[in-house]
Design an enzyme around this catalytic site. Sequence first.
Site, PDB file in Angstrom:
ATOM      1  N   LYS A 112     -15.956  -5.060  -7.979  1.00 20.43           N
ATOM      2  CA  LYS A 112     -16.073  -6.679  -7.484  1.00 20.43           C
ATOM      3  C   LYS A 112     -16.800  -7.381  -8.599  1.00 20.43           C
ATOM      4  CE  LYS A 112     -16.259  -5.832  -2.358  1.00 20.43           C
ATOM      5  NZ  LYS A 112     -17.113  -5.702  -1.172  1.00 20.43           N
ATOM      6  N   LYS A 193      -4.757   0.453  -3.600  1.00 21.03           N
ATOM      7  CA  LYS A 193      -4.912   0.462  -1.933  1.00 21.03           C
ATOM      8  C   LYS A 193      -4.796  -0.703  -1.283  1.00 21.03           C
ATOM      9  CE  LYS A 193      -9.337  -0.649  -0.913  1.00 21.03           C
ATOM     10  NZ  LYS A 193     -10.724  -0.820  -0.849  1.00 21.03           N
ATOM     11  N   LYS A 196      -7.605  -6.516   1.728  1.00 19.78           N
ATOM     12  CA  LYS A 196      -7.852  -7.647   2.635  1.00 19.78           C
ATOM     13  C   LYS A 196      -7.790  -8.927   1.458  1.00 19.78           C
ATOM     14  CE  LYS A 196     -10.927  -6.229   5.822  1.00 19.78           C
ATOM     15  NZ  LYS A 196     -12.566  -6.125   6.072  1.00 19.78           N
TER      16      LYS A 196
HETATM   17  P1  TYM Z   1     -13.713  -2.749   4.885  1.00 18.15           P
HETATM   18  O1  TYM Z   1     -13.945  -3.989   5.766  1.00 18.15           O
HETATM   19  O2  TYM Z   1     -13.342  -2.949   3.646  1.00 18.15           O
HETATM   20  O3  TYM Z   1     -12.907  -1.847   5.912  1.00 18.15           O
HETATM   21  C1  TYM Z   1     -13.087  -1.244   6.953  1.00 18.15           C
HETATM   22  C2  TYM Z   1     -12.727  -0.030   7.102  1.00 18.15           C
HETATM   23  O4  TYM Z   1     -11.330   0.138   6.731  1.00 18.15           O
HETATM   24  C3  TYM Z   1     -11.011   1.020   5.834  1.00 18.15           C
HETATM   25  N1  TYM Z   1      -9.940   0.602   5.114  1.00 18.15           N
HETATM   26  C4  TYM Z   1      -8.876   1.511   4.814  1.00 18.15           C
HETATM   27  N2  TYM Z   1      -8.433   2.625   5.274  1.00 18.15           N
HETATM   28  C5  TYM Z   1      -7.072   3.061   4.931  1.00 18.15           C
HETATM   29  N3  TYM Z   1      -6.382   2.523   4.045  1.00 18.15           N
HETATM   30  C6  TYM Z   1      -6.695   1.518   3.479  1.00 18.15           C
HETATM   31  N4  TYM Z   1      -6.280   0.754   2.448  1.00 18.15           N
HETATM   32  C7  TYM Z   1      -8.119   0.748   3.982  1.00 18.15           C
HETATM   33  N5  TYM Z   1      -8.791  -0.566   3.450  1.00 18.15           N
HETATM   34  C8  TYM Z   1      -9.866  -0.400   4.346  1.00 18.15           C
HETATM   35  C9  TYM Z   1     -12.256   1.361   5.266  1.00 18.15           C
HETATM   36  O5  TYM Z   1     -12.599   2.505   4.535  1.00 18.15           O
HETATM   37  C10 TYM Z   1     -13.434   1.041   6.292  1.00 18.15           C
HETATM   38  O6  TYM Z   1     -13.436   2.098   7.196  1.00 18.15           O
HETATM   39  N6  TYM Z   1     -18.542  -1.412   3.556  1.00 18.15           N
HETATM   40  C11 TYM Z   1     -17.414  -1.158   4.469  1.00 18.15           C
HETATM   41  C12 TYM Z   1     -17.979  -1.870   5.930  1.00 18.15           C
HETATM   42  C13 TYM Z   1     -19.274  -1.286   6.358  1.00 18.15           C
HETATM   43  C14 TYM Z   1     -19.360  -0.031   6.992  1.00 18.15           C
HETATM   44  C15 TYM Z   1     -20.810  -0.016   7.331  1.00 18.15           C
HETATM   45  C16 TYM Z   1     -18.480   1.097   7.249  1.00 18.15           C
HETATM   46  C17 TYM Z   1     -20.554  -1.583   6.226  1.00 18.15           C
HETATM   47  N7  TYM Z   1     -21.551  -0.919   6.888  1.00 18.15           N
HETATM   48  C18 TYM Z   1     -21.337   1.472   7.885  1.00 18.15           C
HETATM   49  C19 TYM Z   1     -18.976   2.282   7.796  1.00 18.15           C
HETATM   50  C20 TYM Z   1     -20.375   2.193   8.111  1.00 18.15           C
HETATM   51  C21 TYM Z   1     -16.430  -1.724   4.190  1.00 18.15           C
HETATM   52  O7  TYM Z   1     -16.424  -2.969   3.384  1.00 18.15           O
HETATM   53  O8  TYM Z   1     -15.217  -1.930   4.663  1.00 18.15           O
END
Ligand code: TYM
Length: 328
Positions: A112, A193, A196
């Site tokens: 990032k 991957k 978003k």
């Molecule tokens: P974020 O918002 O990027 O994604 C949310 C969840 O979706 C999963 N994910 C995927 N799983 C499979 N294939 C993909 N291509 C894919 N893209 C995203 C992510 O693994 C996630 O589970 N840092 C985290 C948010 C967060 C969080 C937390 C998660 C903040 N605090 C505490 C768990 C516990 C994030 O940016 O997720």
Amino acid sequence: MKPRVLSGIQPTGSLHIGNYLGALKNWVTLQDTFECIFCIVDLHAITVYQDPAELHAKIEQTAGLFLAAGIDPAKSAVVVQSTVKGHAELSWLLTCVTPVGWLERMTQFKDKSAKQESVGAGLLNYPVLMAADILLYQAAIVPVGDDQSQHLELTRDIAQRFNALYGDTFVMPATKLPAVGARIMGLDAPTKKMSKSTEGSGHAISLLDPPATIRKKIMRATTDSLPGVDFDNLGPGVVNLLAIHQAFTGWTNDQTRAHFAGMRYGDLKKTVAEAVVAGLEPLQTRYHEIMADPAYLRGILRDSAERASALAEQTVRLVKERMGVYAG
Ligand code: TYM
């Protein structure tokens, strides 16, 4: 007392089937066995600039998608991170026990920050806030997609360091990845991957894409030059389509193999598209019903914030006492 589960999603961009299959869909199945808290992590979202009006709208839309996917507010808390002040508070307390070197090594920080002209301190501290989300509720299990594994390891490192310095305080959280769908790849570039933030209309399937759009995107998905599915020689695009199908249908490996072996790519794509359309249809219907009643949604967010704040208070007080700062 049931062990706690915590997870979160950033309210940015459009939630896609990677978020659903990697996280949201699996959360639903945990609600009866565990005490669950699912967060819309708006404080994480602002580690890169967000248009304020858009972010505000996305927060409620993301909460609506949680409910539409099957999160039951009678069982689980749906928490907007910024409404429970313990997240930011614990984040600071944990920042003070986290070496900068640990944060600079994070893959997501490196990726990032490479895209930004000037790197905000929030981006570096992002994983500490995530550790705070988890440790604040003494969560035992964190269901996420594969891309969050490194952040979870860091969370355990921070918890261990805190426990070593100040005495046993935090439960050690375990990462829970789904058996299928932990890493859904971009349809246009199956070695990357699904994300978003990646531009391009053929990259991701949004949870609210209409059936015609879903079909179009899958029919255009990148495969390879073979004529059909050869299980001894699967390219990444075909592996990805099969994973998407399996995650939506729950088919076993044997069922998948028996059904798709030798199938032409055009037919494979049609089958996958129909599974995705059918899998998302109930979610889409419920989403529109939920969003038609904003007072209901806001009520749930208020109740959840109250429940979560009471739990958060206990941990923040304990941590402050352990560190010797004035807990009042
Ligand atoms: P974020 O918002 O990027 O994604 C949310 C969840 O979706 C999963 N994910 C995927 N799983 C499979 N294939 C993909 N291509 C894919 N893209 C995203 C992510 O693994 C996630 O589970 N840092 C985290 C948010 C967060 C969080 C937390 C998660 C903040 N605090 C505490 C768990 C516990 C994030 O940016 O997720």
